[in-house]
Every structure is written in C-alpha cells, then in structure tokens.
Design an enzyme around this catalytic site. Structure first.
Site, PDB file in Angstrom:
ATOM      1  N   LYS A  79      15.284 133.468  27.759  1.00 39.63           N
ATOM      2  CA  LYS A  79      15.456 134.555  26.779  1.00 39.63           C
ATOM      3  C   LYS A  79      14.132 134.807  26.067  1.00 39.63           C
ATOM      4  O   LYS A  79      13.423 133.844  25.729  1.00 39.63           O
ATOM      5  CB  LYS A  79      16.555 134.157  25.781  1.00 39.63           C
ATOM      6  CG  LYS A  79      16.942 135.253  24.787  1.00 39.63           C
ATOM      7  CD  LYS A  79      18.069 134.796  23.851  1.00 39.63           C
ATOM      8  CE  LYS A  79      18.527 135.903  22.918  1.00 39.63           C
ATOM      9  NZ  LYS A  79      19.636 135.476  22.028  1.00 39.63           N
ATOM     10  N   SER A 158      23.638 138.726  21.815  1.00 38.90           N
ATOM     11  CA  SER A 158      22.318 139.274  22.018  1.00 38.90           C
ATOM     12  C   SER A 158      21.632 138.791  23.299  1.00 38.90           C
ATOM     13  O   SER A 158      20.655 139.407  23.717  1.00 38.90           O
ATOM     14  CB  SER A 158      21.419 138.889  20.826  1.00 38.90           C
ATOM     15  OG  SER A 158      21.238 137.477  20.760  1.00 38.90           O
ATOM     16  N   SER A 182      26.035 134.743  20.314  1.00 37.63           N
ATOM     17  CA  SER A 182      25.196 135.423  21.310  1.00 37.63           C
ATOM     18  C   SER A 182      25.031 134.734  22.646  1.00 37.63           C
ATOM     19  O   SER A 182      24.409 135.298  23.542  1.00 37.63           O
ATOM     20  CB  SER A 182      23.808 135.671  20.728  1.00 37.63           C
ATOM     21  OG  SER A 182      23.844 136.806  19.923  1.00 37.63           O
TER      22      SER A 182
HETATM   23  N1  GLN Z   1      26.399 139.461  17.050  1.00 37.33           N
HETATM   24  C1  GLN Z   1      25.961 138.572  16.004  1.00 37.33           C
HETATM   25  C2  GLN Z   1      24.906 139.240  15.160  1.00 37.33           C
HETATM   26  O1  GLN Z   1      24.532 140.328  15.455  1.00 37.33           O
HETATM   27  C3  GLN Z   1      25.488 137.288  16.588  1.00 37.33           C
HETATM   28  C4  GLN Z   1      24.107 137.347  17.106  1.00 37.33           C
HETATM   29  C5  GLN Z   1      23.639 136.043  17.628  1.00 37.33           C
HETATM   30  O2  GLN Z   1      24.403 135.113  17.831  1.00 37.33           O
HETATM   31  N2  GLN Z   1      22.334 135.957  17.793  1.00 37.33           N
HETATM   32  O3  GLN Z   1      24.471 138.674  14.197  1.00 37.33           O
END
Ligand code: GLN
Length: 490
Positions: A79, A158, A182
């Site tokens: 990532k 994400s 995410s």
């Molecule tokens: N969807 C969540 C957010 O936007 C989690 C994102 C994540 O776990 N990095 O904060």
C-alpha cells in the site's frame, strides 16, 4: 500446469522450495498480470525492475541453500502508505508529490527481510481516509468483480488498490492498513481475506500516519493460511514505535488446526441493526450455522455501546488526523505552492495539495480539539471509547471470538454515495468498534450476493489472540468454500 498467478502464498512457497519454478518466473508472471490489468488502476507506482532484481537475489539465495525467510521469492504489493526506500510514496495525495523516502517502513522492511518481492505501490484513498477508494489523487480503483449490470464497482477502501491487486491475481498478497476498517471492508468488497491485527502487533514506524491510536498494518491475501504466513512476516516488536508491543511473534500458520470444537463464538445482538440488508443478515445466519456445524458453541452476547462507535470514531480519527497532517506545510515534504508570505505559502500548499475529504477531516479534527469544544467532543469521545473497549472485555469473558458481518452491503458502483459523506461513513459501522478497542479482526469471504458479488463475515478476537481468530477463520473459509476468482484479470 496451473498459472503461476493462480497460486497462493503457501502453494507458491512450496513450489519454489521444490524447484518447480523460480522466483524470477513467478515474479515475471505477476508483472505481466499487473501490466495487463492497468485498467483497474490498482497501482500508483509499479516497480518491475526492482522486483526482478529482488527475485533474482531470492533465486541466488535459494541456490546457495541460504533462504532468507518464510516469504522468500513471493511477489507482493505494498500500500502506498508505507514508506519505501528509493520508491515514490504518495499516500494517495497530491501533497506528497515527488516524496521519495530515504528509509523503509518497519513492516515493508520485515517483509523484505523475509524475502518478499515488492511489485509496486498500491492505490488508496488519500491518507487512508475513505471506504471506496474514490478519494485518491491518482483516481478510482476498479473492483475486479462485476455485478449483473456490468457497472464498474468500487473495491472498498482505503486499501482498495491492495484489495483489487490481490483479487485480480496481480500479487499473491498485499499490505493494507486499517484505522477504522480499511483492510476488512475492502477485503469483503473484493472477495479476499483481510486481517487487521491487534493494535501494537505491527510497527507503525515509517507508515504515513492517519490516526495514530488506531492505525494498524495487516495482510490482504486470498486465503486465511496466506494471511497467517504474511502476518508472521510483518509483525514484531520495534523499538522505534513506542506503541509496538514488546511480545514475540507466534507461528500463526501452526494455529490453523482445522478444529474449533468447543470454541465459544459470540454473536453480538447490537450488530443486528434496524434496516439491515437482508442478504447480509442471511449470510451472517449462514456463517453462524457453519460454525455450529463445525462444533463451536454459539453464545449471544451484548455490546451495549455499539451504536456510539461510529460517532466516536469520527471524532477521534479526524482529531488525530488533523494533528498528524499539520506537518504537510510545503516546507518539509512534497508539494509547495508559493505565496506572498509564509502563511500564504502554507495556505496555498494545503489548499491545493489536499483533497476534499482530507480537508473535511482536518476541519472536523481541529474543531473538536479547539479550546471551546474539546470537552464536549474530544474528551467525551475518549470516554465513550473506553466504554466500547470495556464492552468487548466483558464479552470476551464469556466467548473466544465474535462473529459479525464485515460491511453493511456488497460493493457499490463508482459514483454512488459520493456526495454524501455520512452515507460513506456508515460503511464502517461493523468495523470501527474493534478498531476503537484495538482488537484483532479478520474478514473472510463467505458467500455471494444475489447480484453475484462477494460478501465477507468478520471474526474478532481478544487482544493478541490472532491465533484463535485465524483458527476460526480457517474453519469458516473451508465451510464456505468461496471461489476467490472474479473470473476476469483486468
Ligand atoms: N473508512 C474509514 C475512514 O474513512 C476507515 C479508514 C481506514 O481504516 N483507514 O476513516
């Protein structure tokens, strides 16, 4: 012979050990797949030359009977939140334009030390803020799966690029990060396995920070066994991260005994929400039945503060993000947009360098931390966070793991929910409570929706008990017999 890209980490490892193919051949097959699937936009940066060089080194090690470790010669994707030495690292943001770290994050270094071969850096929501991979400066990622209407779907977020790369067989595994879901949510949307370890299991050193008390790296793979292997290679205490736990790394693969007789599986009643998608409810019921058939004891439990988890998360995560993102000032990293004064340069750089969702988080975060509202929002949220964690502690007195859905829906179309941030935040309803409590959780692909799209179930465990989580997940995976192949490779 099976295509090399159809192997798993475990079967590729065994094939390499037997000399059925070389690490260079395995890597070349994945580079070809990655190139052919550019339409998915899963990678921000491809590093084929580096990959071939590392694969050749792996073959040399093996020829000299000097194998580096459990993932020697295994091609993976990383990532783009992990700093990688000499390789552009963007966090999906314009503000990190041209940022080439001179150091390697601990997690990617651990994988390198275990012999893994990096194919490239995967696309992601900007600074890991999102649930659909639609906030990246580098554009949307497309889910390799398609529903009956053939529309392009989001891969979840994400870690959407990592999910798409693993699902489409461009990499045998990928790193993700999970702050509020995410890893798990994109795993569910893309039909793969995603494991968020206990907070502190993997070092955060060298990983671009979003919300420091929540961020945790983890593996995204096509099987539970692969998640166990990859977690073993990623995890470990790191003196450079004071929140990394000073404990050893067990042999996670050895935990996959296939036996969950007598295991107590808790079903939290608060996760059965009003207006729940009937397909998700049915999948959950099916999962409960599979665990029962495998000899587990099903126990109803209560996590009474569940309803407060989402609002609590959306105070704490933006608060920490606003502090972490203060460093992007046009002086130290990446983009600089000049202005008439220093303040103007800051403002110009941040206005142009950050996307809308990141700005929204910074605004929310600075607001809840401001002198007048700190007690009403931030301090209150910290208190509620403790109550949420206490609920889990209590539940885990009676059970070994919890079984819940991972996400409230199947993957949705690109373009949907984009104008409604709150609708987007609701994707995290089942994942954020465990994030706030720092607990390990895994999403296992368990079935298909009526529309032919993957759906995952989530198993949560006690702190640092990834072994039980993996053992239960492995049994669920076998019972579900899910075919992870989306049937299109680009
Ligand atoms: N969807 C969540 C957010 O936007 C989690 C994102 C994540 O776990 N990095 O904060």
């Amino acid at each position: 012979m099976r295509k090399l890209t159809d192997l798993t980490i475990a079967t590729a490892r065994d094939g390499l050990a037997k000399g059925d193919f070389s690490a260079v051949e395995l890597t070349d097959a994945h580079i070809a797949a990655m190139t052919a699937a550019r339409g998915l936009n899963a990678f921000i940066t491809e590093t084929p030359d580096l990959a071939r060089a590392r694969a050749a080194e792996s073959d040399q090690r093996r020829a000299a009977a000097n194998s580096a470790g459990p993932m020697d010669g295994i091609p993976i994707a990383v990532k783009d939140l992990f700093c990688t030495e000499g390789v552009l690292t963007t966090a999906g943001s314009h503000i990190l334009d041209g940022f080439v770290p001179t150091y390697e994050s601990t997690v990617s270094q651990n994988l390198r030390d275990a012999g893994a071969v990096m194919l490239g850096k995967t696309n992601m929501d900007e600074f890991a803020m999102g649930s659909a991979n639609i906030t990246s400066y580098y554009g949307n990622v497309i889910n390799p799966w398609k529903g009956k209407d053939g529309k392009d779907l989001v891969p979840g977020g994400s870690s959407g690029g990592s999910a798409a790369a693993v699902s489409a067989r461009l990499a045998l595994g990928a790193t993700g990060t999970d702050t509020g879901g995410s890893i798990r949510q994109p795993a569910s949307f893309s039909g793969i396995v995603g494991l968020k370890p206990t907070y502190g299991r993997c070092s955060r050193w060298g990983t671009v920070a979003f919300a420091s008390s929540l961020d945790q790296a983890g593996p995204m793979t096509r099987t539970v066994r692969d998640a166990a292997i990859m977690l073993g290679a990623m995890a470990g205490h790191d003196a450079r991260d004071s929140t990394s736990a000073p404990i050893g790394v067990p042999d996670f693969e050895a935990a996959l005994s296939g036996d969950i007789k007598g295991l107590k599986v808790g079903i939290p009643k608060e996760y059965r929400m009003d207006g729940m998608n009937p397909e998700i409810e049915a999948l959950w019921a099916k999962g409960i039945d599979m665990m029962k058939q495998a000899g587990a004891d099903i126990v109803d439990v209560s996590l009474p503060n569940t309803q407060h988890a989402l609002p609590t998360y959306y105070i704490i995560a933006p608060a920490e993000a606003s502090a972490n993102l203060a460093r992007y000032d046009g002086v130290r990293y990446g983009l600089r947009v000049p202005g008439g004064s220093l303040d103007e340069m800051y403002a110009n750089t941040r206005s142009e360098g950050f996307g809308d969702e990141v700005k929204r988080r910074v605004l929310m975060g600075t607001y809840v931390l401001s002198a007048g509202f700190y007690d009403a929002y931030y301090r209150k949220a910290q208190r509620v966070r403790k109550l949420i964690a206490d609920d889990f502690t209590k539940a885990f007195e009676a059970v070994d793991v919890l079984l819940t859905p991972t996400a409230p829906s199947e993957a949705f179309a690109i373009g949907e929910k984009m104008d409604d941030p709150v609708a987007m935040y609701l994707n995290d309803v089942f994942t954020v409570p465990a994030s706030l409590a720092g607990l390990p959780g895994i999403s296992v692909p368990t079935g298909l929706s009526g529309n032919g799209l993957p759906l995952g179930l989530q198993l949560l465990g006690k702190p640092f008990d990834e072994e039980t989580v993996l053992r239960a997940a492995h049994v669920l995976e076998s019972a579900a017999g899910f075919d992870t192949n989306p049937g299109r490779e680009g």
